[in-house]
Design an enzyme around this catalytic site. Structure first.
Site, PDB file in Angstrom:
ATOM      1  N   GLY A  60       0.841  -1.196   0.000  1.00 51.34           N
ATOM      2  CA  GLY A  60       0.000   0.000   0.000  1.00 51.34           C
ATOM      3  C   GLY A  60       0.873   1.242   0.000  1.00 51.34           C
ATOM      4  O   GLY A  60       2.105   1.154   0.122  1.00 51.34           O
ATOM      5  N   LEU A  61       0.227   2.373  -0.117  1.00 53.14           N
ATOM      6  CA  LEU A  61       0.940   3.653  -0.159  1.00 53.14           C
ATOM      7  C   LEU A  61       1.708   3.920   1.135  1.00 53.14           C
ATOM      8  O   LEU A  61       1.396   3.336   2.178  1.00 53.14           O
ATOM      9  CB  LEU A  61      -0.063   4.795  -0.388  1.00 53.14           C
ATOM     10  CG  LEU A  61      -0.762   4.853  -1.744  1.00 53.14           C
ATOM     11  CD1 LEU A  61      -1.872   5.907  -1.704  1.00 53.14           C
ATOM     12  CD2 LEU A  61       0.228   5.148  -2.871  1.00 53.14           C
ATOM     13  N   SER A  62       2.656   4.798   1.063  1.00 48.34           N
ATOM     14  CA  SER A  62       3.334   5.288   2.252  1.00 48.34           C
ATOM     15  C   SER A  62       2.293   5.932   3.170  1.00 48.34           C
ATOM     16  O   SER A  62       1.414   6.651   2.696  1.00 48.34           O
ATOM     17  CB  SER A  62       4.392   6.322   1.831  1.00 48.34           C
ATOM     18  OG  SER A  62       5.068   6.827   2.951  1.00 48.34           O
ATOM     19  N   ALA A  85      -0.078   4.353   4.644  1.00 50.20           N
ATOM     20  CA  ALA A  85      -1.351   3.623   4.626  1.00 50.20           C
ATOM     21  C   ALA A  85      -1.522   2.807   5.905  1.00 50.20           C
ATOM     22  O   ALA A  85      -2.617   2.332   6.201  1.00 50.20           O
ATOM     23  CB  ALA A  85      -1.425   2.710   3.403  1.00 50.20           C
ATOM     24  N   GLY A  86      -0.427   2.598   6.634  1.00 47.15           N
ATOM     25  CA  GLY A  86      -0.533   1.877   7.905  1.00 47.15           C
ATOM     26  C   GLY A  86      -0.014   0.448   7.857  1.00 47.15           C
ATOM     27  O   GLY A  86      -0.312  -0.357   8.757  1.00 47.15           O
ATOM     28  N   LYS A  87       0.768   0.118   6.850  1.00 44.29           N
ATOM     29  CA  LYS A  87       1.281  -1.252   6.677  1.00 44.29           C
ATOM     30  C   LYS A  87       2.096  -1.718   7.885  1.00 44.29           C
ATOM     31  O   LYS A  87       1.856  -2.784   8.458  1.00 44.29           O
ATOM     32  CB  LYS A  87       2.189  -1.330   5.434  1.00 44.29           C
ATOM     33  CG  LYS A  87       1.530  -0.962   4.130  1.00 44.29           C
ATOM     34  CD  LYS A  87       2.511  -0.983   2.976  1.00 44.29           C
ATOM     35  CE  LYS A  87       3.651   0.023   3.075  1.00 44.29           C
ATOM     36  NZ  LYS A  87       3.225   1.437   3.119  1.00 44.29           N
ATOM     37  N   SER A  88       3.093  -0.912   8.228  1.00 41.64           N
ATOM     38  CA  SER A  88       4.014  -1.301   9.288  1.00 41.64           C
ATOM     39  C   SER A  88       3.305  -1.311  10.646  1.00 41.64           C
ATOM     40  O   SER A  88       3.493  -2.232  11.445  1.00 41.64           O
ATOM     41  CB  SER A  88       5.205  -0.332   9.303  1.00 41.64           C
ATOM     42  OG  SER A  88       6.243  -0.832  10.085  1.00 41.64           O
ATOM     43  N   SER A 128       6.046  -1.697  -1.947  1.00 39.20           N
ATOM     44  CA  SER A 128       6.069  -2.676  -3.061  1.00 39.20           C
ATOM     45  C   SER A 128       5.027  -2.318  -4.117  1.00 39.20           C
ATOM     46  O   SER A 128       4.047  -3.052  -4.285  1.00 39.20           O
ATOM     47  CB  SER A 128       5.885  -4.105  -2.535  1.00 39.20           C
ATOM     48  OG  SER A 128       4.812  -4.224  -1.620  1.00 39.20           O
TER      49      SER A 128
END
Lengths: 208, 208
Positions: free
Chosen positions: A37-39, A41-44, A111
């Site tokens: 997902g975008l920077s 977006a809350g992935k980490s 990614s």
């Protein structure tokens, strides 16, 4: 070792400790949870929160993100398109070894390119790569911008910034979409936990 | 996630699942067991045999060797001196992440250069890098030569082959020396097991 000893001890063969045995020991399947997902977006954040829950359930986990990869394994790489591909390739190869170890590997990288994600998917047996799309609009990501990266990208200070000056290719058939724009963090975690439970990857004490 | 939720949930912070918590969960310390020695000295055989024992004791382990690294993470690398350094660097960085995951990382690479091994040692906290020198004379290694590599190196077909046309720098202060020339495989395994027990890295049911 003495040659005759090697020949006698056929039990001491390479890779007797298989992934299957490790999974049995851990009492859960090992998979790659690939957050994309975008920077901002809350992935980490989601990956780490999920890991906390999984750890409390007794699972073996590890989160890969820029913090522990970009300064180590991939510190020789920059942010050119070629280097970004190579970064994802190495993360994929490493995640593959982690699932061989019986660990649930959570990766939190933008990614942005479909080909990179598909390349990682093809590295591992079918069903072991779980693409989790953290869905959040550019407008909201840009508003969050905790590190001021979007601002620096808008001003041209950062080149090739995903969403601004470089494309983000939305996953076409991700295993899971988490609407990180509207869900709370806890709801997002539960969304993945429910998926893992339904897919019989992990059996949770409370959910099952 | 909603911003207010992120701010409220301070418990959901990055890396709440620490190495210490993983080690407690696994009930053993995580270290790097770095096996070094000539080709055919028995590094990989010993590492896998040790892993089998450790797994039976309930430990979390993983063996890195040419088989799972050269075809994956390092498949872009050749055997030039620069590439061999980079190969060891990446293995070291990866092993570092494995010990963060609470896993005992066993690496089986010739790793002929002291500087490379010392570089890996410096990557991790003191005491976490355990250099295990698999001591076996060139004559015996060359006699074993299961893959015919020494023969091909002698004929000049393989360039830069450690022991023949490239140096092997014997460890000066390895944590452990295993005399793989004279010990049986089982004796070699017990030698490392005893060390791990004495160092309180793993508590073995039978030895303690």
């Amino acid at each position: 070792m003495k040659t005759d000893d090697n020949e006698k001890n056929v039990v001491w063969h390479h890779a007797t400790v298989t992934r299957k045995r490790r999974e049995a020991q851990n009492r859960h399947r090992s998979v790659i949870l690939w957050f994309t997902g975008l920077s901002s977006a809350g992935k980490s954040t989601l990956a780490h929160a999920l890991e906390e829950q999984l750890h409390q359930e007794g699972c073996r986990t590890f989160v890969f993100d820029g913090d522990n990869v970009r300064h180590g394994l991939c510190k020789d790489l920059g942010f050119s398109e070629a280097d970004r591909h190579e970064n994802i390739r190495r993360v994929g190869e490493m995640a593959k070894l982690f699932i061989e170890t019986g660990v649930i590997a959570l990766t939190a990288f933008i990614s942005p390119f479909r080909t990179d994600r598909e390349q990682v998917r093809r590295l591992v047996p079918e069903g072991d790569f779980i693409e989790v799309y953290c869905k959040c609009s550019l407008a909201v990501c840009e508003k969050r911008d905790p590190k001021g990266l979007y601002q620096r990208a808008r001003s041209g200070e950062i080149k090739h910034f995903t969403g601004i000056s470089s494309p983000y290719e939305i996953p076409e058939n991700p295993e899971l979409v988490v609407d990180t724009e509207t869900l709370t963090l806890d709801e997002s975690v539960q969304c993945v936990m429910t998926f893992l439970n339904e897919q019989k990857i992990v059996r949770f004490s409370e959910l099952s």
